[in-house]
Design an enzyme around this catalytic site. Structure first.
Site, PDB file in Angstrom:
ATOM      1  N   ASN A 405       0.821  -1.198   0.000  1.00  0.00           N
ATOM      2  CA  ASN A 405       0.000   0.000   0.000  1.00  0.00           C
ATOM      3  C   ASN A 405       0.863   1.259   0.000  1.00  0.00           C
ATOM      4  O   ASN A 405       0.939   1.973  -0.990  1.00  0.00           O
ATOM      5  CB  ASN A 405      -0.953   0.002   1.201  1.00  0.00           C
ATOM      6  CG  ASN A 405      -2.085   0.995   1.042  1.00  0.00           C
ATOM      7  OD1 ASN A 405      -1.907   2.075   0.494  1.00  0.00           O
ATOM      8  ND2 ASN A 405      -3.260   0.642   1.522  1.00  0.00           N
ATOM      9  N   ASP A 406       1.527   1.524   1.117  1.00  0.00           N
ATOM     10  CA  ASP A 406       2.283   2.777   1.264  1.00  0.00           C
ATOM     11  C   ASP A 406       3.372   2.941   0.211  1.00  0.00           C
ATOM     12  O   ASP A 406       3.652   4.057  -0.226  1.00  0.00           O
ATOM     13  CB  ASP A 406       2.915   2.851   2.655  1.00  0.00           C
ATOM     14  CG  ASP A 406       1.867   2.870   3.763  1.00  0.00           C
ATOM     15  OD1 ASP A 406       0.797   3.457   3.544  1.00  0.00           O
ATOM     16  OD2 ASP A 406       2.123   2.279   4.825  1.00  0.00           O
ATOM     17  N   VAL A 407       3.989   1.832  -0.219  1.00  0.00           N
ATOM     18  CA  VAL A 407       5.136   1.928  -1.134  1.00  0.00           C
ATOM     19  C   VAL A 407       4.727   2.307  -2.550  1.00  0.00           C
ATOM     20  O   VAL A 407       5.584   2.578  -3.399  1.00  0.00           O
ATOM     21  CB  VAL A 407       5.930   0.606  -1.155  1.00  0.00           C
ATOM     22  CG1 VAL A 407       6.517   0.323   0.222  1.00  0.00           C
ATOM     23  CG2 VAL A 407       5.066  -0.550  -1.634  1.00  0.00           C
ATOM     24  N   ALA A 446       1.310   3.139   7.530  1.00  0.00           N
ATOM     25  CA  ALA A 446       1.446   4.561   7.836  1.00  0.00           C
ATOM     26  C   ALA A 446       0.116   5.196   8.223  1.00  0.00           C
ATOM     27  O   ALA A 446       0.085   6.335   8.680  1.00  0.00           O
ATOM     28  CB  ALA A 446       2.049   5.304   6.648  1.00  0.00           C
TER      29      ALA A 446
END
Length: 479
Positions: A405-407, A446
């Site tokens: 997700n965050d990456v 995050a």
């Protein structure tokens, strides 16, 4: 006849021979660390370093005490440690590897602190404590205590015994600074005047408290960086213990761990586009609630999620010429590494080029995704680092995001107000089609909403990653 040294032990080999063996062990540590720099040589590097450690332990056991009870305790300790380590390494799941690393790291810090306490008291009783030895002891106790308790909290966060959301309270930085200052003052007092167990115990207790207070405010997304930093702390504590004991291999080994852990921490922080100070003190990870279909500048206004089914997405994949897989922690949780490999092979059989885009902080520990995919016999050549593959996303027919997700969150590039703004990301949004395999719309570690989920070129496939991949595999084979 063997000579008795000052500590009452028996030297079975000469000091020169022991020094040579330690030098060989240290060289093997360095070669092993070099091997860990590449997935191709990581296994060999691990064995080389392990052999170096066995050699160092065997050499250390040649300086034995004539008291048979102590020899028995040493052998029992070695056996217990070997059994626990071997069993854990064989049985631990890849999803729990970060927790095991944190736990073992904490044990290392605690062991270094314990040895330093015992040696400091022994030297004080003998009334021959010198400044360098006392300083090394105090550093080992303080750093080892911080690493021990901090690693326990990191383990609890990763194991979800504690929440991954930062635990903060009013005045936390002032309290942490006060505890740190108290540790420094007590350490100086101990070095200058020496004392008994009580004040040394206070120092250790304060170090343990600081370790807990240090890690609690850090969010789950930043745990890989914390583990790396705590690993460096443990290395420094072990090196300090080496000075206390006069053991060269501990000094070299601990210094290697401390230096490599520090460099890795810096590299990971850079990969996140944040300073180490920001990672440790910004308390990033508090979930920012944003309703589905929220307005965001990346998607150009109010957007809704576009969902698909495995049959249609399988057909899309089957007719694609270039597919990039972005693995994340969700892949590890679902134990789907072998399934994604089978899907890749099915796509390759249809003429597609399949590669894996590895973000430096994907997963929950450094190299997590590399190890996971290597375990499934994914060719090393297909594992591509972020800087190497980022320019290729624009040519990809499909980017398959599995549990990440965050990456791939474009808010890191486009939203200055985002907590992850400035973090280098994989340019998945540049592909013709993006397929997300997720259980829900829940944000990543995050705690930040991902605008890419609402983008017009994104298709969501909800469900367990392994089940979804199996369904995609069946659809690809049938196409």
């Amino acid at each position: 006849m063997s000579d008795m040294n000052l500590l009452g032990s028996v030297d079975l080999i000469s000091s020169n021979t022991l020094a040579l063996i330690y030098l060989i062990s240290a060289s093997l540590f360095i070669l092993g660390l070099k091997g860990l720099s590449s997935p191709k040589s990581a296994r060999r590097g691990n064995f080389i370093a392990a052999f170096g450690m066995i050699l160092a332990i065997a050499a250390s056991l040649t300086k034995i005490h004539p008291n048979g009870n102590q020899i028995t305790l040493i052998v029992i300790g070695v056996i217990i440690g070997s059994v626990i380590g071997g069993f854990s390494a064989r049985k631990v799941k890849m999803t729990a590897m970060p927790q095991m690393v944190a736990a073992f790291n904490g044990v290392g810090g605690g062991a270094a602190a314990t040895v330093a306490v015992i040696e400091y008291l022994r030297l004080s009783v003998a009334n021959r404590s010198v400044v360098i030895t006392a300083l090394s002891s105090i550093l080992s106790v303080a750093i080892g205590g911080i690493s021990f308790s901090g690693s326990i909290i990191a383990f609890a966060k990763l194991q979800e015994i504690l929440t991954g959301v930062p635990i903060t309270y009013k005045g936390e930085r002032f309290i942490n600074a006060a505890v740190f200052l108290a540790i420094v003052v007590i350490g100086i007092y101990l070095i200058a005047f020496g004392t008994g167990l009580a004040i040394l115990g206070v120092l250790l207790l304060l170090a343990i408290i600081l370790g807990v207070a240090f890690v609690l405010p850090i969010g789950g997304a930043d745990m890989p960086v914390v583990i790396s930093l705590l690993n460096a702390f443990t290395g420094l504590a072990v090196a300090a213990s080496g000075f206390v004991l006069g053991n060269t291999v501990l000094i070299v080994g601990g210094t290697l761990v401390g230096a490599s852990g520090t460099l890795l921490t810096k590299m990971m922080s850079d990969s996140m586009g944040r300073s180490i100070r920001n990672v440790l003190f910004a308390s990033v990870g508090k979930v920012i609630d944003q309703p589905s279909g929220a307005s965001n500048s990346t998607t150009g206004g109010t957007s809704s999620v576009r969902t698909g089914n495995a049959e249609d997405i399988g057909v899309l994949l089957a007719y694609s010429k270039k597919v990039i897989v972005v693995p994340g922690y969700g892949l590890a949780v679902a134990q789907a590494q072998h399934t994604v490999r089978d899907l890749a092979r099915a796509l390759e059989a249809k003429g597609a080029e399949v590669t894996y885009a590895i973000h430096p902080v994907a997963g929950r520990m450094p190299g997590h995704m590399n190890v996971l995919l290597a375990e499934a016999d994914v060719p090393y050549e297909q594992l591509r680092e972020m800087d190497e593959i980022n320019d290729e996303f624009k040519d990809a027919d499909v980017v398959l995001v599995v549990g990440a997700n965050d990456v791939v969150n474009p808010a890191a590039r486009n939203e200055p107000s985002s907590p992850i703004y400035g973090m280098p990301i994989l340019n998945a949004d540049a592909a013709k089609n993006v397929v997300f395999l997720k259980r829900s719309m829940r944000p990543g570690f995050a705690g930040v909403d991902n605008p890419l989920l609402y983008a017009p070129n994104t298709i969501m496939l909800f469900g367990d990653a392994k089940d979804s991949l199996l369904a995609l595999l069946a659809s690809v084979k049938a196409s």
